[in-house]
Design a protein around this motif. Structure first.
Motif, mmCIF file in Angstrom:
data_model
loop_
_atom_site.group_PDB
_atom_site.id
_atom_site.type_symbol
_atom_site.label_atom_id
_atom_site.label_comp_id
_atom_site.label_asym_id
_atom_site.label_seq_id
_atom_site.Cartn_x
_atom_site.Cartn_y
_atom_site.Cartn_z
ATOM 1 N N THR A 52 -7.174 -1.088 31.098
ATOM 2 C CA THR A 52 -7.865 -1.655 29.906
ATOM 3 C C THR A 52 -8.865 -0.834 29.543
ATOM 4 N N ILE A 53 -8.918 -0.215 28.356
ATOM 5 C CA ILE A 53 -9.820 0.826 28.262
ATOM 6 C C ILE A 53 -10.696 0.345 26.936
ATOM 7 N N VAL A 54 -11.925 0.603 27.290
ATOM 8 C CA VAL A 54 -13.008 0.217 26.083
ATOM 9 C C VAL A 54 -13.786 1.244 26.364
ATOM 10 N N GLY A 55 -13.676 2.182 25.090
ATOM 11 C CA GLY A 55 -14.745 3.297 24.983
ATOM 12 C C GLY A 55 -14.273 3.961 25.739
ATOM 13 N N ASP A 56 -15.179 4.464 26.773
ATOM 14 C CA ASP A 56 -14.765 5.601 27.789
ATOM 15 C C ASP A 56 -14.680 5.082 29.227
ATOM 16 N N ASP A 57 -14.373 3.827 29.222
ATOM 17 C CA ASP A 57 -14.519 3.230 30.649
ATOM 18 C C ASP A 57 -12.909 2.375 30.682
ATOM 19 N N ALA A 58 -12.298 2.783 31.891
ATOM 20 C CA ALA A 58 -10.994 2.085 32.006
ATOM 21 C C ALA A 58 -11.216 1.375 33.197
ATOM 22 N N THR A 59 -10.637 0.166 33.079
ATOM 23 C CA THR A 59 -10.523 -0.869 34.208
ATOM 24 C C THR A 59 -9.129 -0.986 34.681
ATOM 25 N N LEU A 60 -8.904 -0.607 35.955
ATOM 26 C CA LEU A 60 -7.649 -0.412 36.402
ATOM 27 C C LEU A 60 -7.183 -1.876 37.407
ATOM 28 N N ALA A 61 -5.941 -2.148 37.481
ATOM 29 C CA ALA A 61 -5.592 -3.220 38.207
ATOM 30 C C ALA A 61 -4.251 -3.036 38.496
ATOM 31 N N TRP A 62 -3.695 -3.622 39.614
ATOM 32 C CA TRP A 62 -2.336 -3.301 40.298
ATOM 33 C C TRP A 62 -1.926 -4.508 41.352
ATOM 34 N N THR A 63 -0.640 -4.880 41.013
ATOM 35 C CA THR A 63 -0.041 -5.942 41.746
ATOM 36 C C THR A 63 1.345 -5.355 42.349
ATOM 37 N N ILE A 64 1.407 -5.415 43.667
ATOM 38 C CA ILE A 64 2.692 -4.961 44.224
ATOM 39 C C ILE A 64 3.283 -6.243 44.993
ATOM 40 N N GLY A 65 4.618 -6.793 44.679
ATOM 41 C CA GLY A 65 5.135 -7.775 45.473
ATOM 42 C C GLY A 65 5.050 -7.823 46.993
ATOM 43 N N SER A 66 4.816 -9.060 47.545
ATOM 44 C CA SER A 66 4.551 -9.013 48.785
ATOM 45 C C SER A 66 5.553 -8.248 49.556
ATOM 46 N N ALA A 67 6.793 -8.113 49.298
ATOM 47 C CA ALA A 67 7.942 -7.574 50.166
ATOM 48 C C ALA A 67 7.565 -6.320 50.422
ATOM 49 N N TRP A 68 7.005 -5.702 49.246
ATOM 50 C CA TRP A 68 6.889 -4.121 49.173
ATOM 51 C C TRP A 68 5.293 -3.536 49.599
ATOM 52 N N GLN A 69 4.560 -4.582 50.044
ATOM 53 C CA GLN A 69 3.102 -4.030 50.167
ATOM 54 C C GLN A 69 2.998 -3.398 51.622
ATOM 55 N N GLY A 70 2.129 -2.503 51.561
ATOM 56 C CA GLY A 70 1.750 -1.760 52.763
ATOM 57 C C GLY A 70 2.806 -0.510 53.030
ATOM 58 N N ARG A 71 3.356 -0.182 51.841
ATOM 59 C CA ARG A 71 4.031 1.183 51.799
ATOM 60 C C ARG A 71 3.564 2.191 51.216
ATOM 61 N N GLY A 72 2.431 2.068 50.334
ATOM 62 C CA GLY A 72 1.843 2.999 49.592
ATOM 63 C C GLY A 72 2.497 3.180 48.213
ATOM 64 N N TYR A 73 2.887 1.993 47.618
ATOM 65 C CA TYR A 73 3.480 1.986 46.331
ATOM 66 C C TYR A 73 2.246 1.639 45.576
ATOM 67 N N ALA A 74 1.135 0.722 45.774
ATOM 68 C CA ALA A 74 0.025 0.539 45.065
ATOM 69 C C ALA A 74 -0.801 1.776 44.862
ATOM 70 N N LYS A 75 -1.053 2.528 45.790
ATOM 71 C CA LYS A 75 -1.485 3.862 45.711
ATOM 72 C C LYS A 75 -1.015 4.741 45.041
ATOM 73 N N GLU A 76 0.208 4.637 44.905
ATOM 74 C CA GLU A 76 1.012 5.984 44.190
ATOM 75 C C GLU A 76 0.895 5.551 42.676
ATOM 76 N N ALA A 77 1.048 4.112 42.344
ATOM 77 C CA ALA A 77 1.221 3.719 41.090
ATOM 78 C C ALA A 77 -0.237 3.815 40.382
ATOM 79 N N ALA A 78 -1.198 3.124 41.239
ATOM 80 C CA ALA A 78 -2.770 3.291 40.665
ATOM 81 C C ALA A 78 -3.285 4.711 40.392
ATOM 82 N N SER A 79 -2.782 5.686 41.057
ATOM 83 C CA SER A 79 -3.200 7.004 41.294
ATOM 84 C C SER A 79 -2.559 7.687 39.997
ATOM 85 N N ALA A 80 -1.148 7.323 39.817
ATOM 86 C CA ALA A 80 -0.362 8.004 38.340
ATOM 87 C C ALA A 80 -1.113 7.433 37.253
ATOM 88 N N VAL A 81 -1.504 6.078 37.063
ATOM 89 C CA VAL A 81 -2.129 5.676 35.947
ATOM 90 C C VAL A 81 -3.615 6.056 35.743
#
Length: 143
Positions: free
Chosen positions: A62-91
């Motif tokens: 969510t971008i307001v002016g020059d500030d962006a708030t990031l949020a991520w959700t990875i399904g329970s079955a796929w947590q702990g595999r680095g997917y949130a880090k990869e997705a958040a980093s790409a965004v």
């Protein structure tokens, strides 16, 4: 999105999974990409596995002016595999190209996995607490 139907995903955020109708209404509300007053830009992505395209979560900015708030959700079955880090980093990298100066995330103080993701993308906890969550902040990566 069946992957988001898991009540465990709400352990730190509260609430419960949206019904199909609620989810469809929410999707319709964010499709325009901005708030009704156009003061916020809403960017939302589905996180999919490269191999088979299976949906495993979602990430948003969510971008307001020059500030962006990031949020991520990875399904329970796929947590702990680095997917949130990869997705958040790409965004973060993609949004940084749009002139955003500050990044932030609001994370429950006991949500250690999300704190690790925030730290891995260059955010650091601040003393600011909003709705019981610690605000993490950081600058875009430098080239």
């Amino acid at each position: 999105m069946a992957v988001l139907d898991d009540p465990a995903l709400h352990t730190f955020t509260g609430g419960s999974p949206m019904s199909r109708d609620e989810l469809e209404a929410w999707i319709a509300s964010v499709v325009p990409g901005h708030s009704p007053d156009r003061n916020e830009r809403w960017l939302n992505w589905v996180v999919r596995l490269r191999d088979d395209g299976h949906m495993i979560g979602a990430v948003q900015a969510t971008i307001v002016g020059d500030d962006a708030t990031l949020a991520w959700t990875i399904g329970s079955a796929w947590q702990g595999r680095g997917y949130a880090k990869e997705a958040a980093s790409a965004v973060l990298a993609w949004v940084a190209t749009s002139g955003v100066v500050w990044f932030r995330a609001a994370i429950h103080p006991e949500h250690h996995a999300s704190a690790a993701v925030a730290r891995s993308i260059g955010l650091a906890p601040t003393g600011e607490i909003v709705d019981g969550e610690v605000v993490w902040r950081g600058l875009p990566p430098t080239a």
